[in-house]
Design a protein around this motif. Sequence first.
Motif, PDB file in Angstrom:
ATOM      1  N   TRP A   1     -42.133  49.710 -43.085  1.00  0.00           N
ATOM      2  CA  TRP A   1     -42.319  50.810 -42.139  1.00  0.00           C
ATOM      3  C   TRP A   1     -43.803  51.087 -41.924  1.00  0.00           C
ATOM      4  O   TRP A   1     -44.227  51.466 -40.826  1.00  0.00           O
ATOM      5  CB  TRP A   1     -41.607  52.063 -42.643  1.00  0.00           C
ATOM      6  N   GLU A   2     -44.599  50.887 -42.961  1.00  0.00           N
ATOM      7  CA  GLU A   2     -46.035  51.094 -42.814  1.00  0.00           C
ATOM      8  C   GLU A   2     -46.627  50.096 -41.829  1.00  0.00           C
ATOM      9  O   GLU A   2     -47.459  50.441 -40.983  1.00  0.00           O
ATOM     10  CB  GLU A   2     -46.721  50.967 -44.175  1.00  0.00           C
ATOM     11  N   SER A   3     -46.196  48.820 -41.927  1.00  0.00           N
ATOM     12  CA  SER A   3     -46.704  47.816 -40.989  1.00  0.00           C
ATOM     13  C   SER A   3     -46.245  48.098 -39.559  1.00  0.00           C
ATOM     14  O   SER A   3     -46.981  47.828 -38.597  1.00  0.00           O
ATOM     15  CB  SER A   3     -46.242  46.420 -41.426  1.00  0.00           C
ATOM     16  N   LEU A   4     -45.051  48.646 -39.401  1.00  0.00           N
ATOM     17  CA  LEU A   4     -44.587  49.016 -38.066  1.00  0.00           C
ATOM     18  C   LEU A   4     -45.435  50.145 -37.481  1.00  0.00           C
ATOM     19  O   LEU A   4     -45.688  50.181 -36.266  1.00  0.00           O
ATOM     20  CB  LEU A   4     -43.123  49.431 -38.117  1.00  0.00           C
ATOM     21  N   ARG A   5     -45.867  51.066 -38.311  1.00  0.00           N
ATOM     22  CA  ARG A   5     -46.735  52.132 -37.814  1.00  0.00           C
ATOM     23  C   ARG A   5     -48.077  51.571 -37.339  1.00  0.00           C
ATOM     24  O   ARG A   5     -48.626  51.996 -36.313  1.00  0.00           O
ATOM     25  CB  ARG A   5     -46.943  53.192 -38.900  1.00  0.00           C
ATOM     26  N   TRP A   6     -48.608  50.612 -38.105  1.00  0.00           N
ATOM     27  CA  TRP A   6     -49.860  49.982 -37.665  1.00  0.00           C
ATOM     28  C   TRP A   6     -49.652  49.203 -36.367  1.00  0.00           C
ATOM     29  O   TRP A   6     -50.546  49.174 -35.488  1.00  0.00           O
ATOM     30  CB  TRP A   6     -50.395  49.057 -38.750  1.00  0.00           C
ATOM     31  N   LEU A   7     -48.503  48.538 -36.213  1.00  0.00           N
ATOM     32  CA  LEU A   7     -48.211  47.830 -34.974  1.00  0.00           C
ATOM     33  C   LEU A   7     -48.150  48.798 -33.791  1.00  0.00           C
ATOM     34  O   LEU A   7     -48.659  48.506 -32.694  1.00  0.00           O
ATOM     35  CB  LEU A   7     -46.886  47.070 -35.112  1.00  0.00           C
ATOM     36  N   PHE A   8     -47.552  49.962 -33.993  1.00  0.00           N
ATOM     37  CA  PHE A   8     -47.464  50.959 -32.936  1.00  0.00           C
ATOM     38  C   PHE A   8     -48.863  51.428 -32.513  1.00  0.00           C
ATOM     39  O   PHE A   8     -49.163  51.523 -31.310  1.00  0.00           O
ATOM     40  CB  PHE A   8     -46.626  52.135 -33.423  1.00  0.00           C
ATOM     41  N   LEU A   9     -49.730  51.711 -33.496  1.00  0.00           N
ATOM     42  CA  LEU A   9     -51.095  52.136 -33.160  1.00  0.00           C
ATOM     43  C   LEU A   9     -51.863  51.028 -32.444  1.00  0.00           C
ATOM     44  O   LEU A   9     -52.634  51.283 -31.498  1.00  0.00           O
ATOM     45  CB  LEU A   9     -51.833  52.546 -34.441  1.00  0.00           C
ATOM     46  N   PHE A  10     -51.652  49.783 -32.864  1.00  0.00           N
ATOM     47  CA  PHE A  10     -52.330  48.651 -32.225  1.00  0.00           C
ATOM     48  C   PHE A  10     -51.896  48.509 -30.766  1.00  0.00           C
ATOM     49  O   PHE A  10     -52.720  48.270 -29.872  1.00  0.00           O
ATOM     50  CB  PHE A  10     -52.031  47.376 -33.013  1.00  0.00           C
ATOM     51  N   ARG A  11     -50.613  48.674 -30.487  1.00  0.00           N
ATOM     52  CA  ARG A  11     -50.115  48.578 -29.111  1.00  0.00           C
ATOM     53  C   ARG A  11     -50.638  49.731 -28.251  1.00  0.00           C
ATOM     54  O   ARG A  11     -50.902  49.557 -27.055  1.00  0.00           O
ATOM     55  CB  ARG A  11     -48.587  48.568 -29.123  1.00  0.00           C
ATOM     56  N   LEU A  12     -50.790  50.906 -28.877  1.00  0.00           N
ATOM     57  CA  LEU A  12     -51.394  52.013 -28.132  1.00  0.00           C
ATOM     58  C   LEU A  12     -52.826  51.677 -27.724  1.00  0.00           C
ATOM     59  O   LEU A  12     -53.262  51.976 -26.597  1.00  0.00           O
ATOM     60  CB  LEU A  12     -51.381  53.289 -28.970  1.00  0.00           C
ATOM     61  N   LEU A  13     -53.579  51.066 -28.635  1.00  0.00           N
ATOM     62  CA  LEU A  13     -54.949  50.675 -28.310  1.00  0.00           C
ATOM     63  C   LEU A  13     -54.968  49.642 -27.189  1.00  0.00           C
ATOM     64  O   LEU A  13     -55.861  49.665 -26.308  1.00  0.00           O
ATOM     65  CB  LEU A  13     -55.647  50.121 -29.558  1.00  0.00           C
ATOM     66  N   ILE A  14     -54.014  48.721 -27.198  1.00  0.00           N
ATOM     67  CA  ILE A  14     -53.943  47.718 -26.127  1.00  0.00           C
ATOM     68  C   ILE A  14     -53.662  48.393 -24.780  1.00  0.00           C
ATOM     69  O   ILE A  14     -54.247  48.044 -23.745  1.00  0.00           O
ATOM     70  CB  ILE A  14     -52.871  46.660 -26.449  1.00  0.00           C
ATOM     71  N   VAL A  15     -52.766  49.386 -24.776  1.00  0.00           N
ATOM     72  CA  VAL A  15     -52.477  50.113 -23.536  1.00  0.00           C
ATOM     73  C   VAL A  15     -53.747  50.776 -23.005  1.00  0.00           C
ATOM     74  O   VAL A  15     -54.079  50.679 -21.802  1.00  0.00           O
ATOM     75  CB  VAL A  15     -51.370  51.163 -23.775  1.00  0.00           C
ATOM     76  N   VAL A  16     -54.477  51.435 -23.918  1.00  0.00           N
ATOM     77  CA  VAL A  16     -55.717  52.095 -23.493  1.00  0.00           C
ATOM     78  C   VAL A  16     -56.713  51.071 -22.965  1.00  0.00           C
ATOM     79  O   VAL A  16     -57.383  51.277 -21.927  1.00  0.00           O
ATOM     80  CB  VAL A  16     -56.311  52.900 -24.660  1.00  0.00           C
ATOM     81  N   GLY A  17     -56.843  49.938 -23.654  1.00  0.00           N
ATOM     82  CA  GLY A  17     -57.770  48.899 -23.201  1.00  0.00           C
ATOM     83  C   GLY A  17     -57.410  48.335 -21.852  1.00  0.00           C
ATOM     84  O   GLY A  17     -58.285  48.116 -20.984  1.00  0.00           O
ATOM     85  N   LEU A  18     -56.124  48.082 -21.608  1.00  0.00           N
ATOM     86  CA  LEU A  18     -55.703  47.550 -20.315  1.00  0.00           C
ATOM     87  C   LEU A  18     -55.919  48.564 -19.202  1.00  0.00           C
ATOM     88  O   LEU A  18     -56.278  48.192 -18.065  1.00  0.00           O
ATOM     89  CB  LEU A  18     -54.230  47.148 -20.388  1.00  0.00           C
ATOM     90  N   VAL A  19     -55.687  49.827 -19.491  1.00  0.00           N
ATOM     91  CA  VAL A  19     -55.946  50.862 -18.493  1.00  0.00           C
ATOM     92  C   VAL A  19     -57.420  50.854 -18.088  1.00  0.00           C
ATOM     93  O   VAL A  19     -57.777  50.983 -16.906  1.00  0.00           O
ATOM     94  CB  VAL A  19     -55.510  52.239 -19.019  1.00  0.00           C
ATOM     95  N   LEU A  20     -58.311  50.695 -19.075  1.00  0.00           N
ATOM     96  CA  LEU A  20     -59.737  50.647 -18.767  1.00  0.00           C
ATOM     97  C   LEU A  20     -60.101  49.386 -17.997  1.00  0.00           C
ATOM     98  O   LEU A  20     -60.949  49.413 -17.087  1.00  0.00           O
ATOM     99  CB  LEU A  20     -60.557  50.725 -20.060  1.00  0.00           C
ATOM    100  N   VAL A  21     -59.466  48.254 -18.339  1.00  0.00           N
ATOM    101  CA  VAL A  21     -59.766  46.993 -17.659  1.00  0.00           C
ATOM    102  C   VAL A  21     -59.377  47.055 -16.186  1.00  0.00           C
ATOM    103  O   VAL A  21     -60.098  46.588 -15.290  1.00  0.00           O
ATOM    104  CB  VAL A  21     -59.061  45.823 -18.373  1.00  0.00           C
ATOM    105  N   PHE A  22     -58.201  47.633 -15.905  1.00  0.00           N
ATOM    106  CA  PHE A  22     -57.712  47.682 -14.543  1.00  0.00           C
ATOM    107  C   PHE A  22     -58.088  48.978 -13.827  1.00  0.00           C
ATOM    108  O   PHE A  22     -57.505  49.316 -12.803  1.00  0.00           O
ATOM    109  CB  PHE A  22     -56.188  47.512 -14.524  1.00  0.00           C
ATOM    110  N   SER A  23     -59.029  49.680 -14.360  1.00  0.00           N
ATOM    111  CA  SER A  23     -59.495  50.897 -13.700  1.00  0.00           C
ATOM    112  C   SER A  23     -60.252  50.541 -12.416  1.00  0.00           C
ATOM    113  O   SER A  23     -60.992  49.551 -12.381  1.00  0.00           O
ATOM    114  CB  SER A  23     -60.403  51.695 -14.644  1.00  0.00           C
ATOM    115  N   PRO A  24     -60.069  51.319 -11.369  1.00  0.00           N
ATOM    116  CA  PRO A  24     -60.801  51.034 -10.128  1.00  0.00           C
ATOM    117  C   PRO A  24     -62.309  51.067 -10.300  1.00  0.00           C
ATOM    118  O   PRO A  24     -63.043  50.457  -9.508  1.00  0.00           O
ATOM    119  CB  PRO A  24     -60.323  52.142  -9.181  1.00  0.00           C
ATOM    120  N   ALA A  25     -62.788  51.749 -11.316  1.00  0.00           N
ATOM    121  CA  ALA A  25     -64.236  51.846 -11.516  1.00  0.00           C
ATOM    122  C   ALA A  25     -64.819  50.586 -12.132  1.00  0.00           C
ATOM    123  O   ALA A  25     -66.041  50.437 -12.224  1.00  0.00           O
ATOM    124  CB  ALA A  25     -64.567  53.052 -12.391  1.00  0.00           C
TER     125      ALA A  25
END
Length: 546
Positions: free
Chosen positions: A34-58
């Motif tokens: 369960w601990e590794s799953l929590r780290w996976l969840f946080l890692f995927r959140l970071l990927i979402v944030v990174g992709l949002v920044l990559v595809f930002s119109p700015a």
Amino acid sequence: MASDKSPDSGTPSVGTELPDARPVAKMPARFPTWESLRWLFLFRLLIVVGLVLVFSPAVDDPLIARVDTALAWRILVVYAVLVLASGLILYARWPSRENQVYLAIFIDLVVFTLVMHAGGGVGSGLGVLLAVAVAAAALLMEGRFALLYAAFATVAVMTEQTYVLLRGEAPYAEFTQAGLLGVVFFALALLAHVLYRRVRAMEELVARRKVDIDDLSKLNAFIIQDMGIGVMVVDGERRVRLMNQSARDLTNVAGDHPGTTLKAMCPELDVWLAERVRPTAPQGGIIRVGDRDIKPTRQLLGDYRAAGVLLYLRDQQELVKEAQQIKLASLGTLTASIAHNIRNPLSAISHAGQLLAETRGLSPDDRHLLDIIRRNSGRIDEIIRSVLQLSRRNQVELQLTELVAWLETFCDEFRESHGLPETRFLLEFESPPISVEVDPRHLHQIIANLCENALLHGGQPDQPAQILVRVGRGQAAGRALVEVTDDGPGIDEASARDIFNPFFTTKASGTGLGLYIARELAETNGIRLQYERRHPRGSCFRLVFA
């Protein structure tokens, strides 16, 4: 008496039995945890944030110049919702851990493929996200799934490249890049599989070593707790970290108090340690704690004060007693032999005196001399019996004895044999019943000697002695105790130090062996015999069962 102790108090207790079989090593939890799953969840959140920044119109990135921003944002919104939903099912712990990983990796492969398509295909470089998903899957799940995830990622990349090629939006040269990505996926999966195997082997080795260390720790705790010498570990801030039962008995401390300062637990020992904490400071000295003289020694646990100190505590009275026991042991065989050799001529003297007493016409002076012979012969015979009995004190047969019931029988017999009314010989006890392991024969002789002593010395000139036998538990460690108390004048301090020495007596007709034999038999049964003077008058002999 066996002390009531819990085997789980931080440090094991005295008398706890070691397990017969070695505990089975508990292997680490199967991946994923369960601990590794929590780290996976946080890692995927970071990927979402990174992709949002990559595809930002700015952001104006030439590598993703062909990006379909509208499609990318729709994909990222759906992906963000799915990632947040995975956090909810992780919190609910449903479905199982394996199924959550399967679902997360499958979603990542699909989403990253679509993101790569929205970003302009394989040439955008976003295919590396698939490599991240493959590596995460290989590390979280069993190794045989790593190649399967690599195959899924390769098929996704080739499908994307084929689709783009059929639409005429990409050159044939990008097939090489797609193929290299597939090779990277499989190489990464194999490397992650090897890493997974090594991590699993290391986890299992750590689990086995942990069991070995736990076993050694328990063994060390049992050894330390059963040591007759008091052991105390004090850290650099003078806080007690470890204390065995002997140390608690010597310092009159009830229970375990880890983290308590040494000054609060035993001020006398804290003062002694303050003067000798330096490595070059001389050791030695005796401190007085309660009614005990303690001889402490210290062993520094490091070159600096912060490392702490290991203290050894020895009862000075026990050391003196050991020296006395060595002397008495050498005399034991000699006195037993002398006693046997004296008994035969003594019997002849006593018998001759009896025959002479039957002669007619003896003068009063002759009969007085015969009476002296009879009394002293009896006294010598009593000394011989005591010495022979003392030589057999090591023959102990321990039995579980309920003290109150046993003492009720003893008190009835003692009153009857000495003609005492119940008002002069009282028994007082507490509930519930108290059971101890002791040799009943030795216990009978110990308490009989104490009661005889109280009957002889505990009276006042104008009234006979009144004896009270009390059964209860001590306040310090909850140990069973028996007290024999009288209301006599008590024993002065000068004589109180010698009353347990052999042949010490204040009566001309006494042998001086009664209290000595009582203490020897008590120690043979693991009982501590103490004397305490009562105020304003009276004496108390206390038996503390170990």
